[in-house]
Motif scaffolding. Structure first.
Motif, PDB file in Angstrom:
ATOM      1  N   LYS A  33     -17.430 -34.300 -12.351  1.00  0.00           N
ATOM      2  CA  LYS A  33     -18.444 -34.780 -13.276  1.00  0.00           C
ATOM      3  C   LYS A  33     -17.888 -34.831 -14.682  1.00  0.00           C
ATOM      4  O   LYS A  33     -17.116 -33.959 -15.075  1.00  0.00           O
ATOM      5  CB  LYS A  33     -19.648 -33.843 -13.294  1.00  0.00           C
ATOM      6  CG  LYS A  33     -20.199 -33.514 -11.933  1.00  0.00           C
ATOM      7  CD  LYS A  33     -21.295 -32.475 -12.044  1.00  0.00           C
ATOM      8  CE  LYS A  33     -21.720 -32.014 -10.662  1.00  0.00           C
ATOM      9  NZ  LYS A  33     -20.762 -31.065 -10.062  1.00  0.00           N
ATOM     10  N   VAL A  45     -27.501 -32.023 -22.364  1.00  0.00           N
ATOM     11  CA  VAL A  45     -26.763 -33.135 -21.763  1.00  0.00           C
ATOM     12  C   VAL A  45     -27.242 -34.453 -22.348  1.00  0.00           C
ATOM     13  O   VAL A  45     -28.434 -34.742 -22.330  1.00  0.00           O
ATOM     14  CB  VAL A  45     -26.968 -33.133 -20.227  1.00  0.00           C
ATOM     15  CG1 VAL A  45     -26.319 -34.349 -19.596  1.00  0.00           C
ATOM     16  CG2 VAL A  45     -26.419 -31.852 -19.628  1.00  0.00           C
ATOM     17  N   HIS A  81     -25.531 -37.432 -21.463  1.00  0.00           N
ATOM     18  CA  HIS A  81     -25.159 -38.498 -20.559  1.00  0.00           C
ATOM     19  C   HIS A  81     -24.135 -37.926 -19.589  1.00  0.00           C
ATOM     20  O   HIS A  81     -23.365 -37.046 -19.971  1.00  0.00           O
ATOM     21  CB  HIS A  81     -24.553 -39.611 -21.424  1.00  0.00           C
ATOM     22  CG  HIS A  81     -24.040 -40.781 -20.660  1.00  0.00           C
ATOM     23  ND1 HIS A  81     -24.800 -41.444 -19.739  1.00  0.00           N
ATOM     24  CD2 HIS A  81     -22.831 -41.388 -20.660  1.00  0.00           C
ATOM     25  CE1 HIS A  81     -24.070 -42.424 -19.214  1.00  0.00           C
ATOM     26  NE2 HIS A  81     -22.879 -42.404 -19.751  1.00  0.00           N
ATOM     27  N   PHE A  82     -24.119 -38.393 -18.371  1.00  0.00           N
ATOM     28  CA  PHE A  82     -23.129 -37.844 -17.439  1.00  0.00           C
ATOM     29  C   PHE A  82     -22.747 -38.885 -16.408  1.00  0.00           C
ATOM     30  O   PHE A  82     -23.447 -39.874 -16.223  1.00  0.00           O
ATOM     31  CB  PHE A  82     -23.697 -36.612 -16.710  1.00  0.00           C
ATOM     32  CG  PHE A  82     -24.865 -36.956 -15.814  1.00  0.00           C
ATOM     33  CD1 PHE A  82     -26.154 -37.000 -16.326  1.00  0.00           C
ATOM     34  CD2 PHE A  82     -24.671 -37.266 -14.482  1.00  0.00           C
ATOM     35  CE1 PHE A  82     -27.229 -37.342 -15.512  1.00  0.00           C
ATOM     36  CE2 PHE A  82     -25.743 -37.613 -13.660  1.00  0.00           C
ATOM     37  CZ  PHE A  82     -27.024 -37.646 -14.184  1.00  0.00           C
ATOM     38  N   MET A  97     -20.839 -39.012 -12.304  1.00  0.00           N
ATOM     39  CA  MET A  97     -20.233 -38.290 -11.180  1.00  0.00           C
ATOM     40  C   MET A  97     -19.355 -39.234 -10.395  1.00  0.00           C
ATOM     41  O   MET A  97     -19.590 -40.435 -10.397  1.00  0.00           O
ATOM     42  CB  MET A  97     -21.329 -37.765 -10.242  1.00  0.00           C
ATOM     43  CG  MET A  97     -22.009 -36.508 -10.721  1.00  0.00           C
ATOM     44  SD  MET A  97     -23.503 -36.187  -9.767  1.00  0.00           S
ATOM     45  CE  MET A  97     -22.801 -35.546  -8.244  1.00  0.00           C
TER      46      MET A  97
END
Lengths: 260, 424
Positions: A100, A110, A112-113, A115
């Motif tokens: 991630k 957080v 934005h992320f 995976m």
């Protein structure tokens, strides 16, 4: 007050106990086939003001009343990394079954992320499989790759299954095994750095998760992104740390979410 | 739904053994997904019943229709004009295309690198486990993507498949093409049913379908309320059922649901607290029984308040079809004009879809947008990138997902969705 964060990952379970100020205990064990039983054993005889679970086993932990609350690994890593490195803006977590990239807001929330896809390519599992083919432990494998003289042998396959047979045939062809090992690390780094670049990053960069134990990954990622990485002393417990801190923040303020 | 229908299923040529496995699996999935929801409207009982009879009572009705000489048309797309089918005395049903169960069978005859919807549909036909396919006289395909376009040619070996050529742009020439296609379809329906489609018959059919569209729009309007009076799962179910239930009955029953929801809205009663996060789903259609995405979203405590999807607002695009003239050509033109407002990602450019998503986010007070595209669906996968960009510019949080109907992806999707809701 004593809270705990329990990160039930696909490969390891991490436990962090937190007294509101500092970590008083941290443990990492193998997940095994009965993660809940193994978690219980880890916490035998302990009572916590609050226990927050994270990781892929989080749902089960709260369902079976081992944990009081769950947060995702993404949120947990944001909080944990922020505690260790308050200036952090990007967290890269290479775990056992996924990787991630998390963009962190000032304060640890957080923003934005992203995976990786849902296969083992681009995860710690990929490196583990390759290490096994070369008859090595994960840490040993990383060291071995760093000893390579000359350039990495390029791997054309990123699929774990195909890469296994490719590695076997490269070695069978007489390629230098250290350079093959370096090529294996390079393959995963290219894939992960593409994801990092999609999300965006700067020099305030924390590398965590089991993958961060690899000195070879550390070096190659730093090279690829042209930055210095911050790596926690114990990169595998960052998620559990985040969960433990989150647990402490929630006490007395059930609606309050200081981090995120 | 078993013993009483066995003879009917056998007569339809179902693969009884495989069909039994499917029928055994469905109730558990339904129960787990649907019946545990909190504060469900009472009127959902109708839809629960319809689902429990999905391969029973409705099929019996279709069989009886055929015994009286009627025809059944199977469709996959909101561009298949139900109005024309009904005007010709036919019944239009959406075909099965939303289950991982039939994907392996589909992969026996089409490539794996194809969207799950196509593979599922083909699989249902070749393995003989979908009574809707078995009872259909004609399948209506359309050229909304390359995958479907070619699949129809393959599927035609298993069941007569008629293809409508949907243009990929919206110029005057494209409109003319679609009107021509509608006329060609009128002739096809007349040939299949043996009935002549008169302007009056088309007007009556359009009125019937307009009513169904109106009640669905009413349902969607009620979902704008805070707290949300109905879960996204239940609203999706109603839409899914609208594709295969009798239009008049569906309109009546959904009207009753709306009455109940209206009372809820007045009483400020909802399925989740007013502060629950509101999610706009955008992307590919969710055919029955594909409930994974709203189920995962709503497990986090958020509510899906609207779907910008062909099982959602795109189905209702263009509102009511106007019936201005007792003239077939004029009516078909009105039908085309209404249909062409459906912003399918097969169109280029398709900026109206993005405008629509921005508008819906505002109207339904969405806190965030989850864009889901079936893997290998190039139009929606690629358009997702434009959607994300536009939403980011507008300051609306967005999560891009892709996947299929399988359970194998659920763990990762769950983490992504939960983490996204946490950030809102």
């Amino acid at each position: 007050m004593l809270t705990a964060g329990l990160d039930i990952g696909s490969r390891t379970i991490a436990l962090v106990e937190w007294d509101g100020q500092r970590v008083v205990r941290e443990e990492v064990i193998n997940t095994g086939v009965d993660p809940l039983e193994n978690s219980r054993r880890l916490m035998e005889g302990k009572t916590y003001t609050k226990l927050v679970a994270t990781g892929y086993g989080r749902g089960l932990a709260v369902e079976r009343e081992v944990a009081n609350e769950v947060i995702t690994e993404i949120k947990a890593y944001g909080i944990g990394a922020f505690h260790l490195f308050p200036e952090v803006r990007t967290v890269l977590d290479i775990g056992g079954q996924d990787s991630k990239v998390i963009q962190v807001k000032p304060g640890g929330g957080v923003a934005h992320f992203e995976m990786n896809d849902r296969c083992a390519a681009g995860t710690g599992r990929f490196l583990e499989s390759m290490a096994r083919i070369m008859n090595m432990e994960f840490d040993q494998f990383s060291q071995y790759a760093l000893e390579a003289e000359g350039s990495a042998v390029r791997l054309s396959s990123i699929c774990t299954v195909f890469a296994e047979s490719e590695v076997v045939s490269l070695i069978g062809r007489g390629e230098d095994s250290r350079r093959v090992a370096l090529g294996i690390h390079q393959a995963i780094v290219s894939r992960i750095c593409a994801m990092v670049k999609r999300v965006g990053f700067d020099h305030r960069f924390v590398f965590a998760g089991g993958g961060a134990r690899s000195l070879c990954l550390q070096r190659l990622i730093a090279q690829e992104l042209s930055i210095q990485l911050s790596v926690p002393d114990n990169p595998q417990t960052v998620g559990a740390l985040g969960a433990a801190i989150h647990a402490a923040n929630g006490i007395g303020h059930p609606e309050r979410r200081k981090h995120g | 739904m078993t013993e009483q229908y066995r003879a009917m299923w056998e007569k339809l040529g179902l693969d009884m053994q495989t069909h039994d496995v499917l029928l055994q699996a469905l109730p558990a999935i339904y129960e787990k997904t649907y019946l545990g929801q909190k504060e469900r409207p009472q009127a959902m009982g109708f839809y629960d019943y319809v689902v429990s009879e999905i391969h029973g009572l409705r099929i019996k009705e279709l069989v009886e229709h055929r015994e009286k000489g009627g025809k059944v048309f199977g469709a996959f797309c909101v561009y298949a004009p139900e109005e024309v089918i009904v005007a010709g005395g036919g019944i239009c049903v959406g075909l099965c295309a939303g289950a991982d169960f039939s994907v392996p069978a589909g992969e026996r005859i089409v490539p794996r690198n194809l969207c799950a919807l196509i593979k599922s549909a083909v699989g249902f036909k070749v393995s003989g486990v979908c009574p809707y396919f078995q009872v259909a006289d004609l399948v209506i395909g359309e050229t909304t993507c390359d995958g479907k376009k070619k699949t129809w040619e393959i599927l035609n070996d298993y069941i007569p498949t008629y293809v409508m050529d949907l243009p990929n742009s919206r110029s005057a020439a494209d409109r003319d093409l679609w009107i021509t296609e509608l006329k060609r379809f009128v002739a096809k329906v007349e040939e299949t049913t043996g009935n002549t489609i008169t302007p009056q018959k088309l007007a009556d059919a359009t009125t019937l379908i307009n009513r169904k569209r109106a009640v669905l729009q009413r349902l969607f309007n009620l979902r704008k309320a805070r707290p949300a009076p109905i879960s996204g799962l239940d609203a999706l179910l109603a839409v899914q059922i609208s594709f295969y239930d009798d239009p008049a009955r569906f309109t009546l029953k959904t009207g009753e649901l709306c009455d109940e929801l209206e009372a809820r809205v007045k009483a400020e009663q909802g399925v989740a607290p007013a502060k629950a996060k509101r999610i706009l789903y955008a992307g590919t259609p969710m055919p029955i029984p594909f409930w994974t995405i709203p189920s995962l979203i709503e497990q986090t405590g958020a509510v899906v308040v609207v779907e910008e999807s062909c099982t959602g607002t795109r189905l209702l695009a263009g509102g009511q079809t106007s019936i201005t003239d007792n003239n077939l050509d004029a009516q078909l033109a009105a039908l085309a004009d209404r249909q062409l407002q459906t912003n399918c990602a097969c169109f280029t450019p398709n900026s109206a879809r993005i405008d629509d998503i921005l508008r819906l986010a505002k109207e339904y007070q969405a806190d965030g947008v989850i864009h889901f595209s079936l893997s290998f669906c190039q139009p929606y996968n690629l358009e997702g990138i434009l959607v994300r960009k536009a939403l980011k510019n507008a300051g609306i949080p967005v999560l891009l997902l892709d996947g299929d109907f399988s359970e194998e992806q659920a763990g990762q999707l769950k983490t992504r969705i939960e983490a996204f809701v946490e950030t809102l």
